[in-house]
Design a protein around this motif. Structure first.
Motif, PDB file in Angstrom:
ATOM      1  N   SER A 248       0.886  -1.067  -0.049  1.00 35.96           N
ATOM      2  CA  SER A 248      -0.085  -0.020  -0.065  1.00 35.96           C
ATOM      3  C   SER A 248       0.925   1.359  -0.057  1.00 35.96           C
ATOM      4  CB  SER A 248      -0.824   0.067   1.330  1.00 35.96           C
ATOM      5  OG  SER A 248      -0.205  -0.316   2.211  1.00 35.96           O
ATOM      6  N   ALA A 249       1.958   1.354   0.663  1.00 37.01           N
ATOM      7  CA  ALA A 249       2.944   2.333   0.775  1.00 37.01           C
ATOM      8  C   ALA A 249       3.502   2.723  -0.817  1.00 37.01           C
ATOM      9  CB  ALA A 249       3.881   2.388   1.492  1.00 37.01           C
ATOM     10  N   MET A 250       3.719   1.389  -1.650  1.00 35.19           N
ATOM     11  CA  MET A 250       4.138   1.681  -2.796  1.00 35.19           C
ATOM     12  C   MET A 250       2.977   2.199  -3.786  1.00 35.19           C
ATOM     13  SD  MET A 250       6.734  -1.697  -3.387  1.00 35.19           S
ATOM     14  CE  MET A 250       7.282  -1.091  -4.954  1.00 35.19           C
ATOM     15  N   CYS A 251       1.871   1.880  -3.715  1.00 30.75           N
ATOM     16  CA  CYS A 251       0.881   2.359  -4.305  1.00 30.75           C
ATOM     17  C   CYS A 251       0.401   3.631  -4.041  1.00 30.75           C
ATOM     18  CB  CYS A 251      -0.463   1.396  -4.169  1.00 30.75           C
ATOM     19  SG  CYS A 251      -0.308  -0.072  -4.970  1.00 30.75           S
ATOM     20  N   ILE A 252       0.678   4.280  -2.747  1.00 31.55           N
ATOM     21  CA  ILE A 252       0.344   5.676  -2.416  1.00 31.55           C
ATOM     22  C   ILE A 252       1.324   6.433  -3.069  1.00 31.55           C
ATOM     23  CG2 ILE A 252       0.170   7.213  -0.532  1.00 31.55           C
ATOM     24  CD1 ILE A 252      -0.971   5.057   1.295  1.00 31.55           C
ATOM     25  N   VAL A 253       2.744   6.111  -2.776  1.00 30.04           N
ATOM     26  CA  VAL A 253       3.917   6.955  -3.422  1.00 30.04           C
ATOM     27  C   VAL A 253       3.405   7.043  -5.101  1.00 30.04           C
ATOM     28  CG1 VAL A 253       5.956   6.831  -4.175  1.00 30.04           C
ATOM     29  CG2 VAL A 253       5.356   6.407  -1.957  1.00 30.04           C
ATOM     30  N   TYR A 254       2.881   6.031  -5.747  1.00 28.34           N
ATOM     31  CA  TYR A 254       2.740   5.893  -7.264  1.00 28.34           C
ATOM     32  C   TYR A 254       1.504   6.992  -7.498  1.00 28.34           C
ATOM     33  CZ  TYR A 254       0.888   4.697 -11.673  1.00 28.34           C
ATOM     34  OH  TYR A 254       0.287   4.526 -13.031  1.00 28.34           O
ATOM     35  N   LEU A 255       0.472   6.852  -6.651  1.00 34.83           N
ATOM     36  CA  LEU A 255      -0.521   7.908  -6.722  1.00 34.83           C
ATOM     37  C   LEU A 255      -0.254   9.263  -6.591  1.00 34.83           C
ATOM     38  CD1 LEU A 255      -3.467   5.752  -5.331  1.00 34.83           C
ATOM     39  CD2 LEU A 255      -2.953   6.201  -7.485  1.00 34.83           C
ATOM     40  N   ILE A 256       0.837   9.587  -5.545  1.00 35.91           N
ATOM     41  CA  ILE A 256       1.174  11.050  -5.359  1.00 35.91           C
ATOM     42  C   ILE A 256       1.990  11.497  -6.544  1.00 35.91           C
ATOM     43  CG2 ILE A 256       2.733  12.215  -3.942  1.00 35.91           C
ATOM     44  CD1 ILE A 256       2.046  10.525  -1.577  1.00 35.91           C
ATOM     45  N   ILE A 257       2.978  10.479  -7.270  1.00 31.99           N
ATOM     46  CA  ILE A 257       3.456  11.085  -8.399  1.00 31.99           C
ATOM     47  C   ILE A 257       2.561  11.469  -9.516  1.00 31.99           C
ATOM     48  CG2 ILE A 257       5.164  10.425 -10.119  1.00 31.99           C
ATOM     49  CD1 ILE A 257       6.597   8.802  -7.800  1.00 31.99           C
ATOM     50  N   VAL A 258       1.533  10.420  -9.691  1.00 28.76           N
ATOM     51  CA  VAL A 258       0.733  10.557 -10.940  1.00 28.76           C
ATOM     52  C   VAL A 258      -0.330  11.875 -10.690  1.00 28.76           C
ATOM     53  CG1 VAL A 258      -1.407   9.617 -11.791  1.00 28.76           C
ATOM     54  CG2 VAL A 258       0.291   8.168 -11.380  1.00 28.76           C
ATOM     55  N   ALA A 259      -0.585  12.086  -9.248  1.00 27.32           N
ATOM     56  CA  ALA A 259      -1.257  13.238  -9.092  1.00 27.32           C
ATOM     57  C   ALA A 259      -0.375  14.689  -9.290  1.00 27.32           C
ATOM     58  CB  ALA A 259      -1.647  13.620  -7.600  1.00 27.32           C
ATOM     59  N   MET A 260       1.046  14.630  -9.163  1.00 31.59           N
ATOM     60  CA  MET A 260       1.795  15.831  -9.621  1.00 31.59           C
ATOM     61  C   MET A 260       1.636  15.852 -11.348  1.00 31.59           C
ATOM     62  SD  MET A 260       5.250  15.490  -7.565  1.00 31.59           S
ATOM     63  CE  MET A 260       5.817  14.061  -8.475  1.00 31.59           C
ATOM     64  N   TYR A 261       1.427  14.781 -12.009  1.00 32.62           N
ATOM     65  CA  TYR A 261       1.292  14.827 -13.578  1.00 32.62           C
ATOM     66  C   TYR A 261       0.034  15.449 -13.764  1.00 32.62           C
ATOM     67  CZ  TYR A 261       5.858  12.586 -14.456  1.00 32.62           C
ATOM     68  OH  TYR A 261       6.919  12.045 -14.720  1.00 32.62           O
ATOM     69  N   PHE A 262      -1.028  14.866 -12.958  1.00 35.94           N
ATOM     70  CA  PHE A 262      -2.451  15.522 -13.078  1.00 35.94           C
ATOM     71  C   PHE A 262      -2.405  17.187 -13.087  1.00 35.94           C
ATOM     72  CE2 PHE A 262      -6.652  16.753 -11.872  1.00 35.94           C
ATOM     73  CZ  PHE A 262      -7.322  15.953 -12.809  1.00 35.94           C
ATOM     74  N   PHE A 263      -1.857  17.709 -12.085  1.00 33.64           N
ATOM     75  CA  PHE A 263      -1.916  19.208 -11.993  1.00 33.64           C
ATOM     76  C   PHE A 263      -0.832  19.786 -12.676  1.00 33.64           C
ATOM     77  CE2 PHE A 263      -3.821  17.538  -8.142  1.00 33.64           C
ATOM     78  CZ  PHE A 263      -4.921  18.001  -8.350  1.00 33.64           C
ATOM     79  N   ALA A 264       0.057  19.053 -13.448  1.00 40.35           N
ATOM     80  CA  ALA A 264       1.223  19.792 -14.384  1.00 40.35           C
ATOM     81  C   ALA A 264       0.704  20.456 -15.433  1.00 40.35           C
ATOM     82  CB  ALA A 264       2.305  18.632 -14.597  1.00 40.35           C
ATOM     83  N   PRO A 265       1.164  21.559 -16.061  1.00 38.13           N
ATOM     84  CA  PRO A 265       0.859  22.313 -16.985  1.00 38.13           C
ATOM     85  C   PRO A 265       1.199  21.532 -18.283  1.00 38.13           C
ATOM     86  CG  PRO A 265       2.786  23.391 -16.034  1.00 38.13           C
ATOM     87  CD  PRO A 265       2.222  22.238 -15.316  1.00 38.13           C
ATOM     88  N   ASN A 266       0.589  21.581 -19.273  1.00 38.13           N
ATOM     89  CA  ASN A 266       0.665  21.018 -20.653  1.00 38.13           C
ATOM     90  C   ASN A 266       2.227  21.478 -21.201  1.00 38.13           C
ATOM     91  OD1 ASN A 266      -1.480  19.498 -21.019  1.00 38.13           O
ATOM     92  ND2 ASN A 266      -2.722  21.301 -21.663  1.00 38.13           N
ATOM     93  N   PRO A 267       2.734  20.739 -21.854  1.00 35.35           N
ATOM     94  CA  PRO A 267       4.398  20.964 -22.635  1.00 35.35           C
ATOM     95  C   PRO A 267       3.797  22.331 -23.302  1.00 35.35           C
ATOM     96  CG  PRO A 267       3.878  18.771 -22.840  1.00 35.35           C
ATOM     97  CD  PRO A 267       2.524  19.295 -22.306  1.00 35.35           C
ATOM     98  N   GLU A 268       4.973  22.975 -23.242  1.00 33.55           N
ATOM     99  CA  GLU A 268       4.966  24.453 -24.254  1.00 33.55           C
ATOM    100  C   GLU A 268       4.561  24.113 -25.693  1.00 33.55           C
ATOM    101  OE1 GLU A 268       7.533  28.308 -25.090  1.00 33.55           O
ATOM    102  OE2 GLU A 268       8.462  26.424 -23.997  1.00 33.55           O
ATOM    103  N   GLY A 269       3.336  25.191 -25.942  1.00 37.83           N
ATOM    104  CA  GLY A 269       2.703  24.874 -27.331  1.00 37.83           C
ATOM    105  C   GLY A 269       1.950  23.824 -27.540  1.00 37.83           C
ATOM    106  N   CYS A 270       1.395  23.040 -26.530  1.00 39.98           N
ATOM    107  CA  CYS A 270       0.398  21.965 -26.657  1.00 39.98           C
ATOM    108  C   CYS A 270      -0.812  22.505 -26.167  1.00 39.98           C
ATOM    109  CB  CYS A 270       1.030  20.674 -26.066  1.00 39.98           C
ATOM    110  SG  CYS A 270       2.389  20.001 -26.714  1.00 39.98           S
TER     111      CYS A 270
END
Length: 759
Positions: free
Chosen positions: A737-759
Motif C-alpha cells: 500500500s505504501a508503494m501504491c500511495i507513492v505511485y498515486l502521489i507522483i501521478v497526482a503531480m502529473y495531473f496538475f502539471a501544465p501542458n508542454p509548451e505549445g500543446c
C-alpha cells in the motif's frame, strides 16, 4: 511431515537424464538464509534446500528452476514429475529466466479428468438430466425471465399467430405455443427428440437404461409439442419422418415466415449472454434452440419427469437448471480467457468505425480513441500468449530472440505510430506524450504493479517472501538502465542554459521584485519575467557536438547491458534463481505425480506465429487509430497531457503483465510478481528507448533521449523507493500500500502539471 532435522534423498530419475547433476533434499530445523537474510523456521514451517552435486558431463547444459513437491520446493534441471507435460514445464522454466515473459495461464490443453467438478460443469453441454433436490426458483433464474424469457416467449407467440394465419402452417402454431412456455421458464425441463428407426429390442434396452439412470423429479408433467403416433420403424407425427418433413409445404412456410425471426432472436440472446459471461448457460440453451428450428415439430417434446422420458426412445437435446454461473470467468476458448475473447469485439468495432467512418458521421473521434485503446488490451494478451507458447515449444535461443524482438512490440508500435504522426504534423506534443508514456511505464512497473501484487497477495497470505538475490540482480540492471537512459538528460542539465523571455532594459532597480530576474549584459541590465532552463537546442553546437553523440553512445551501450544480463542470469550464474521457498507456497497441483497426459498445445508453433503476426498487424492498425483520434483528447479534455501519457498510454499495453503479476501473487509466488515489473522496466530502458533512438536516426520522428525534470526525478525517486522496500526479502500488504500511495502521489503531480509548451 517428516521430523525436523530428518535428511532424505529424493530420486529424480523420471525428470533427470543420466549423467546430469543429482539433487538431494535436505530438511533442516532452521531455514536457510532467504536471499541474504535469516528467516525463522520450526516444525510448523520447514524449508527445503536443494543440494547439487558434481556433474559427470560438463558439456551438458542445464538450467536450474524451482518446482514444487508435496514437501516443498526443489530446484532441478529438467521438467518436474508433476508437470502435466514438457511444454508446460518449459513455460514454467521460462518464467524464471531473465528476458522472458512471465506467463501464468496454460499454453496446453489440460485433461478434463484432472479438472475440478466446477470446471467440468463449465465445459459440459446442457443435456444432463439431474435430480432436483429443491426448487428451481433462484435469483439468477428470475433474472433470466425478467431480462430474456418474457420477450423470447412474446416473439414465439407472435410467430404462432403468424403461422395460425397461414392455416397451412397451423401445426407450427401449436409448436410455438409450447416452446414459448418453455423458454419463459426452461429450468428443470428438458427437450427430447424422438429417435427414428429404433427396433423393439433397441427400444427396450433404451427404456431400461433410462429407468436405471434417471431419477424422478417429483413431477409427472409430460408435454409433447405435437401429438404423434409411433411405428416400429419410425416415429411419425404431423409431419411424418424427418425425410418426409422436407417434402411438406408447411415446412417451407415455417422456414420463410417463422424460423428467420426466431433465429435472429435466439442469435441475439446468444450473443448478449456470451458477452455477459455469467449467462453463458443461457447462451448454450439458445445455441441448441437454433438447431431445433430445423427439426420436425412432431419429433420434439418437452418433459419434466424422468420416468415419462424413460417411456420414450429419445435423446435429450437441451436441459438446464440455472441461468447464471459466476464461475464462467474461468472459461477459456482455445486457451484464451472468455473475457479477453469478448474484448475482441472492441477490435472489430474500432477497425470498422475507425477506417469506415473517416468523416465522423456515425461516431466521434473520442469514441474512436476509446475503442482503439480498449482494442489494444486483448491484442496484447494474444501477442503475449503467442510469445509464451512459441517459446515453450522451442529452444532457449529462439525464445530469447522472440522475447527480445516481439516482447515490446505492443508498446513500440504505439510509440512509433504516435511519433510518426507528430512528425507529419510538425507537432512536438506527440514526442512529449511518448516520453510521458515511457516514464509512466517505469513508474507503474517499479511502484504500481509490485505494490498491487503485495496488497492482494498479502491480504491472502499475510506475509510473503521472495528471492532477494534475484531481485538484487534485477535492481542492479534497473540502476544501470535508468542511469543510461537518463544520462543525456542529466548531462544537458549541467551544460544547458537558462532561456528568458519578456525582458526589458531597466535603468532603475527600485521596481524589481522577487519574482523577476535581472540579467546584466553588454548593453546594460534587463528585467525578465519568464525564465526556464533550456534542456537542449537542436540547432546549437552543444547539442550536435556533445549531447547527440552521448545519446547514440547510450543507445549502443544499453542493449549490451541487456545481453550481459542474459548471460549472467541464464548461463554463468543461473543458480541465483534456485529459489528457496516454504511449504505454504502451494502451487503444486493436487494430482498423481506419476500421471502423464498427452501434450496438446492450444497453439502449435505455426498457429502461434500466425497469431503473433496477425496480432502485430492489428495492433499497428489500432495504434494508428489511437494516435489519429488523440488530438481531441489532448486539447479538449482539460487534463494534462503528461497525465494522459503516464496513465492511459502506459498502463493499457501493460494490462497482461498486471494480471499475470496478480495471479502469481495469489499463488504466493511473489518473486515472479516482482520480476514481472522489473523485467518490463529493464526492457523499457535497455530495448525500447534504444530502438526509438535508432528509428529516429534512420528517419527523423522528433524523438530525443532527453526528459523534463519531472520525469527524471520521479523515476529516480521510484527506483530508491523500490529498492528500499525490497531490502529484507519479505513484504506484506502494508508495504504494498505504501508503494501504491507513492505511485498515486507522483501521478497526482502529473495531473496538475501544465501542458508542454505549445500543446
Amino acid at each position: 511431515m517428516a521430523d525436523v532435522g530428518l535428511q532424505t534423498s529424493v530420486s529424480l530419475e523420471q525428470v533427470q537424464p543420466a549423467g546430469s547433476t543429482s539433487i538431494g533434499v535436505e530438511e533442516q530445523d532452521e531455514a536457510p538464509p532467504a536471499m541474504g537474510q535469516s528467516a525463522p523456521a520450526g516444525p510448523q514451517s520447514p524449508h527445503l534446500r536443494a543440494r547439487s552435486h558434481r556433474r559427470t558431463h560438463s558439456d551438458q547444459p542445464w538450467t536450474m528452476f524451482p518446482f514444487s513437491t508435496p514437501e516443498g520446493f526443489v530446484a532441478v534441471n529438467k521438467p518436474p514429475s508433476w508437470a502435466e507435460n514438457e511444454i508446460e514445464a518449459l513455460k514454467i522454466a521460462n518464467n524464471y529466466r531473465f528476458g522472458f515473459k512471465k506467463w501464468k495461464s496454460h499454453v496446453t490443453a489440460r485433461p478434463m479428468e484432472v479438472r475440478s467438478d466446477v470446471v467440468k460443469e463449465l465445459y459440459s453441454e446442457p443435456r444432463t438430466v439431474k435430480l432436483i433436490k429443491g426448487s428451481t426458483i433462484s435469483l439468477g433464474n428470475i433474472l433470466y425471465s425478467v431480462l430474456f424469457g418474457w420477450w423470447i416467449a412474446a416473439f414465439y407467440f407472435l410467430v404462432a399467430g403468424i403461422m395460425m394465419l397461414t392455416y397451412i402452417g397451423r401445426i407450427y402454431a401449436s409448436h410455438c405455443f409450447q416452446l414459448a412456455k418453455y423458454f419463459f421458464w426452461p429450468f428443470g425441463k428438458f427437450v427430447q427428440k424422438d429417435r427414428e428407426g429404433d427396433s423393439g429390442e433397441e427400444q427396450s434396452l433404451h427404456n431400461g437404461s433410462l429407468h436405471n439412470s434417471y431419477e424422478s423429479f417429483g413431477s409427472s408433467e409430460s408435454t409433447p409439442l405435437v401429438s404423434s403416433t409411433r411405428s416400429r420403424n419410425g416415429r411419425k407425427g404431423c409431419c411424418g419422418t424427418s425425410t418426409e418433413y422436407w417434402h411438406k409445404p408447411e415446412t417451407y412456410i415455417w422456414l420463410l415466415l417463422g424460423a428467420p425471426l426466431l433465429f435472429v432472436i435466439h442469435a441475439l440472446v446468444y450473443f448478449v449472454c456470451w458477452i455477459l459471461v455469467v449467462f453463458i448457460p443461457v447462451a448454450k440453451v439458445n445455441g441448441h434452440a437454433i438447431k431445433m428450428l430445423l427439426m420436425p415439430p412432431g419429433s420434439i417434446r418437452i418433459e419434466s419427469d424422468s420416468m415419462s422420458a424413460a417411456q420414450q426412445p429419445s435423446e435429450v437435446i437441451v436441459c438446464t437448471y440455472q441461468a447464471v454461473n459466476v464461475y464462467y470467468y474461468k472459461y477459456t476458448v482455445d486457451g484464451m480467457n472468455i473475457v479477453l475473447v469478448n474484448l475482441l469485439l472492441f477490435v472489430v468495432l474500432a477497425l470498422i468505425l475507425g477506417y469506415g467512418d473517416k468523416g465522423n458521421h456515425f461516431t466521434s473521434p473520442t469514441a474512436k480513441f476509446v475503442l482503439s485503446l480498449l482494442a489494444i488490451i486483448p491484442l496484447a494478451y494474444y501477442i503475449g500468449l503467442a510469445i509464451a507458447s512459441i517459446a515453450a515449444q522451442s529452444n532457449f535461443a529462439v525464445g530469447a530472440v522472440l522475447n527480445a524482438t516481439f516482447g515490446s512490440v505492443v508498446e513500440l508500435t504505439l510509440y512509433i505510430t504516435a511519433l510518426v504522426k507528430g512528425a507529419e504534423h510538425v507537432n512536438n506534443c506527440y514526442s512529449e506524450l511518448v516520453k510521458s508514456a515511457l516514464t509512466g511505464t517505469l513508474l507503474a512497473t517499479m511502484l504500481f504493479i509490485p505494490g498491487l501484487c503485495m496488497i492482494i497477495g498479502g491480504l491472502k497470505h499475510h506475509e510473503q517472501y521472495f528471492n532477494l538475490r534475484s531481485a538484487g540482480v534485477s535492481s542492479t540492471l534497473l540502476f544501470v538502465s535508468v542511469a543510461g537512459a537518463f544520462a543525456p538528460t542529466i548531462f544537458s542539465k549541467f551544460y544547458g542554459s537558462i532561456v528568458c523571455s519578456s525582458c526589458n532594459n531597466v535603468t532603475s532597480w527600485s521596481n524589481i521584485n522577487d519574482s523577476q530576474l535581472t540579467v546584466t549584459g553588454p548593453s546594460g541590465s534587463f528585467m525578465c519575467s519568464d525564465c526556464h532552463q533550456e534542456v537542449f537546442d537542436q540547432e546549437g553546437t552543444l547539442f550536435n557536438e556533445h549531447i547527440k553523440p552521448l545519446i547514440y553512445t547510450c543507445a549502443v551501450l544499453l542493449p549490451l547491458a541487456y545481453i550481459s544480463g542474459l548471460l549472467f542470469t541464464l548461463k554463468t550464474h543461473s543458480h541465483i534463481y534456485d529459489v528457496e521457498k516454504t511449504e505454504d507456497n502451494n502451487t503444486a497441483p493436487n494430482q498423481d505425480h506419476n500421471n502423464s497426459h498427452s501434450t496438446i498445445a492450444h497453439w502449435s508453433r505455426l498457429k502461434g506465429v500466425t497469431i503473433l503476426l496477425v496480432g502485430t498487424v492489428l495492433m499497428s492498425l489500432c495504434a494508428d487509430l489511437v494516435t489519429e483520434n488523440m488530438q481531441p483528447i489532448l486539447t479538449g479534455s482539460g487534463v494534462s497531457q503528461y497525465f494522459i501519457g503516464v496513465t492511459l498510454l502506459a498502463l493499457v499495453p501493460d494490462a497482461p503483465e498486471i494480471v499475470n503479476g496478480i495471479q502469481f501473487a495469489l499463488q504466493n509466488n511473489l518473486s515472479l510478481s516482482i520480476e514481472v515489473g522489473s523485467s518490463i522496466a529493464v526492457q523499457v530502458c535497455l530495448l525500447q528507448m534504444p530502438i526509438l533512438v535508432l528509428v529516429n536516426a534512420i528517419h527523423d520522428i522528433g524523438f530525443q533521449l532527453l526528459f523534463i525534470d519531472l520525469h527524471l526525478w520521479s523515476v529516480l525517486f521510484s527506483v530508491l523507493v523500490m529498492n528500499y522496500i525490497f531490502m529484507d526479502g519479505k513484504c506484506d500488504y502494508f508495504q504494498g500500500s505504501a508503494m501504491c500511495i507513492v505511485y498515486l502521489i507522483i501521478v497526482a503531480m502529473y495531473f496538475f502539471a501544465p501542458n508542454p509548451e505549445g500543446c
